[in-house]
Design an enzyme around this catalytic site. Structure first.
Site, PDB file in Angstrom:
ATOM      1  N   TYR A 265      29.973  58.871  60.569  1.00  0.00           N
ATOM      2  CA  TYR A 265      29.441  59.325  59.280  1.00  0.00           C
ATOM      3  C   TYR A 265      29.117  60.817  59.291  1.00  0.00           C
ATOM      4  O   TYR A 265      29.297  61.508  58.281  1.00  0.00           O
ATOM      5  CB  TYR A 265      28.235  58.467  58.864  1.00  0.00           C
ATOM      6  CG  TYR A 265      28.690  57.125  58.373  1.00  0.00           C
ATOM      7  CD1 TYR A 265      28.749  56.025  59.222  1.00  0.00           C
ATOM      8  CD2 TYR A 265      29.171  56.972  57.071  1.00  0.00           C
ATOM      9  CE1 TYR A 265      29.239  54.811  58.785  1.00  0.00           C
ATOM     10  CE2 TYR A 265      29.666  55.776  56.626  1.00  0.00           C
ATOM     11  CZ  TYR A 265      29.705  54.692  57.482  1.00  0.00           C
ATOM     12  OH  TYR A 265      30.209  53.499  57.050  1.00  0.00           O
TER      13      TYR A 265
ATOM     14  N   ARG B 267      32.339  62.491  58.468  1.00  0.00           N
ATOM     15  CA  ARG B 267      32.722  62.353  57.052  1.00  0.00           C
ATOM     16  C   ARG B 267      31.785  63.155  56.155  1.00  0.00           C
ATOM     17  O   ARG B 267      32.218  63.761  55.177  1.00  0.00           O
ATOM     18  CB  ARG B 267      32.721  60.873  56.665  1.00  0.00           C
ATOM     19  CG  ARG B 267      33.894  60.131  57.290  1.00  0.00           C
ATOM     20  CD  ARG B 267      33.800  58.648  57.027  1.00  0.00           C
ATOM     21  NE  ARG B 267      33.806  58.369  55.587  1.00  0.00           N
ATOM     22  CZ  ARG B 267      33.381  57.215  55.076  1.00  0.00           C
ATOM     23  NH1 ARG B 267      32.895  56.270  55.882  1.00  0.00           N
ATOM     24  NH2 ARG B 267      33.420  57.011  53.780  1.00  0.00           N
TER      25      ARG B 267
ATOM     26  N   HIS C 282      27.488  51.768  46.855  1.00  0.00           N
ATOM     27  CA  HIS C 282      27.593  51.653  48.316  1.00  0.00           C
ATOM     28  C   HIS C 282      26.870  52.779  49.023  1.00  0.00           C
ATOM     29  O   HIS C 282      27.181  53.085  50.178  1.00  0.00           O
ATOM     30  CB  HIS C 282      29.064  51.603  48.734  1.00  0.00           C
ATOM     31  CG  HIS C 282      29.724  50.313  48.331  1.00  0.00           C
ATOM     32  ND1 HIS C 282      31.081  50.179  48.241  1.00  0.00           N
ATOM     33  CD2 HIS C 282      29.201  49.113  47.960  1.00  0.00           C
ATOM     34  CE1 HIS C 282      31.371  48.949  47.859  1.00  0.00           C
ATOM     35  NE2 HIS C 282      30.241  48.280  47.671  1.00  0.00           N
TER      36      HIS C 282
ATOM     37  N   CYS D  77      15.488  56.029  56.592  1.00  0.00           N
ATOM     38  CA  CYS D  77      14.639  55.692  57.737  1.00  0.00           C
ATOM     39  C   CYS D  77      14.337  54.193  57.700  1.00  0.00           C
ATOM     40  O   CYS D  77      13.702  53.688  56.764  1.00  0.00           O
ATOM     41  CB  CYS D  77      13.323  56.481  57.695  1.00  0.00           C
ATOM     42  SG  CYS D  77      12.188  55.986  59.011  1.00  0.00           S
TER      43      CYS D  77
ATOM     44  N   GLY E 147      41.276  54.460  41.029  1.00  0.00           N
ATOM     45  CA  GLY E 147      41.446  54.796  42.442  1.00  0.00           C
ATOM     46  C   GLY E 147      40.807  53.832  43.402  1.00  0.00           C
ATOM     47  O   GLY E 147      40.181  54.251  44.379  1.00  0.00           O
TER      48      GLY E 147
ATOM     49  N   SER F  42      41.469  49.993  45.626  1.00  0.00           N
ATOM     50  CA  SER F  42      42.461  48.981  46.030  1.00  0.00           C
ATOM     51  C   SER F  42      42.061  47.587  45.596  1.00  0.00           C
ATOM     52  O   SER F  42      42.844  46.651  45.706  1.00  0.00           O
ATOM     53  CB  SER F  42      42.608  49.006  47.556  1.00  0.00           C
ATOM     54  OG  SER F  42      41.343  48.703  48.163  1.00  0.00           O
TER      55      SER F  42
ATOM     56  N   ASN G  19      45.502  53.909  38.738  1.00  0.00           N
ATOM     57  CA  ASN G  19      45.619  53.910  40.192  1.00  0.00           C
ATOM     58  C   ASN G  19      46.995  54.432  40.613  1.00  0.00           C
ATOM     59  O   ASN G  19      47.969  54.278  39.865  1.00  0.00           O
ATOM     60  CB  ASN G  19      45.407  52.483  40.739  1.00  0.00           C
ATOM     61  CG  ASN G  19      44.971  52.489  42.190  1.00  0.00           C
ATOM     62  OD1 ASN G  19      43.946  53.069  42.556  1.00  0.00           O
ATOM     63  ND2 ASN G  19      45.781  51.857  43.049  1.00  0.00           N
ATOM     64  N   LEU G  20      47.054  54.988  41.836  1.00  0.00           N
ATOM     65  CA  LEU G  20      48.335  55.555  42.288  1.00  0.00           C
ATOM     66  C   LEU G  20      49.438  54.496  42.283  1.00  0.00           C
ATOM     67  O   LEU G  20      50.591  54.772  41.972  1.00  0.00           O
ATOM     68  CB  LEU G  20      48.165  56.132  43.706  1.00  0.00           C
ATOM     69  CG  LEU G  20      49.338  56.969  44.234  1.00  0.00           C
ATOM     70  CD1 LEU G  20      49.504  58.226  43.365  1.00  0.00           C
ATOM     71  CD2 LEU G  20      49.120  57.359  45.686  1.00  0.00           C
ATOM     72  N   GLU G  21      49.055  53.269  42.660  1.00  0.00           N
ATOM     73  CA  GLU G  21      50.051  52.178  42.700  1.00  0.00           C
ATOM     74  C   GLU G  21      49.362  50.894  42.255  1.00  0.00           C
ATOM     75  O   GLU G  21      48.140  50.873  42.088  1.00  0.00           O
ATOM     76  CB  GLU G  21      50.560  52.025  44.138  1.00  0.00           C
ATOM     77  CG  GLU G  21      49.431  51.763  45.118  1.00  0.00           C
ATOM     78  CD  GLU G  21      49.724  52.252  46.541  1.00  0.00           C
ATOM     79  OE1 GLU G  21      50.802  52.788  46.788  1.00  0.00           O
ATOM     80  OE2 GLU G  21      48.818  52.100  47.384  1.00  0.00           O
TER      81      GLU G  21
END
Ligand code: BV8
Length: 228
Positions: free
Chosen positions: A56, A59, A109, A117, A175, A177, A201-203
């Site tokens: 993390y 990221r 999320h 903490c 975007g 899945s 979405n892309l696909e």
């Protein structure tokens, strides 16, 4: 969109892909380099906290060097100008919606922006690292973890999300899945409650068949087109 009042937008990693932030399941994505069980579960954190903290930290540091893209900006503009209710529910832990100017963003999320903490339950804005196990600024205990929702943990503000879906005239998924629940089930909830549903979405995704309409292409083209 003239007759619409209330919109719920769900975003996933795909909306940040063109900003240079890795998605999870595309080629070369995060899950190709890390087992979910090792870095995105409470059990993985208990087993090897330093591995998870480094995952993390890496990221979080990467997000600080990225910029919102045309999709984030188009959504933020719509949110500012919309005459009804518009709620952006994001599965993403990056802050690109906020940095594009969006004000009502629900991070179901969690977010990279905070450390949590687990001793005193305080959340702290955090841009540094956690792998070196720093003390909590409030209680001084060394019990800080990323403020993100791992697999097997309850997503944040589910009541608020369900209330928004109940009032929605339109549910737009951008975007994602459609691989992870409960987010992947929102299209069915919205549809059952009478909303129209649109996927950008892309696909085609695992959930495409649930949508009234699906459009394929990059978010930086599809979202501004939809917003205009
Ligand atoms: C819960 C945060 C219950 C951290 C994430 C067994 C035990 C326990 C739970 C379960 C179980 N079996 C199933 C479950 C439920 C589980 C689940 O769904 N598992 C799946 C794998 C089957 N879900 C949970 O555990 C959730 N909690 O159920 O709690 C509970 C009840 C009571 C009490 C306690 C608990 C919590 C899940 C949250 C996990 N955290 N992220 C972090 O970021 O590290 S998940 C993560 O993956 C994301 O947040 C997102 O939710 C999910 C999917 O990712 P996407 O965003 O969709 O990204 P992905 O790479 O998959 O896809 C990208 C898409 O973008 C693609 O479609 C691609 O085509 C598209 N794209 C790419 N480029 C572009 C583009 N589109 C447009 N333009 C582009 N340029």
């Amino acid at each position: 969109m003239a007759h619409l009042r209330n919109i719920v937008v769900l975003t996933g990693a795909g909306i940040s892909a063109e900003s240079g932030i890795d998605t999870f399941r595309d080629g070369g994505g995060l899950w190709e380099r890390h087992r979910v069980e090792d870095v995105a579960t409470p059990e993985g954190f208990a087993r090897d906290p330093e591995l998870v903290q480094r995952f993390y930290d890496m990221r979080r540091a990467a997000v600080l060097t990225k910029q919102p893209n045309a999709a984030h900006h188009a959504l933020a503009r719509l949110e500012r100008e919309w005459r009804g209710e518009l709620l952006i529910v994001t599965q993403n832990v990056d802050d690109l919606h906020q940095r594009a100017g969006a004000r009502r963003v629900l991070h179901m999320h969690g977010t990279h922006l905070n450390a949590w903490c687990t001793a005193c339950d305080a959340r702290h804005r955090w841009s540094g690292t956690l792998f070196d196990n720093p003390p909590c600024p409030a209680c001084d205990t060394r019990a800080l973890r990323p403020d993100v929702v791992w697999f097997g943990e309850m997503p944040y503000e589910m009541d608020r999300i369900h209330a928004a879906l109940r009032d929605a005239d339109l549910f737009v998924s951008i975007g994602t899945s459609g691989a992870v629940y409960p987010a992947a089930g929102f299209v069915q909830d919205a549809s059952a409650l009478g909303a129209r549903t649109l996927e950008l979405n892309l696909e085609r995704s695992e959930g495409s068949h649930w949508f009234d309409e699906t459009r394929q292409g990059p978010a930086t083209r599809l979202v501004p087109q939809w917003v205009e």
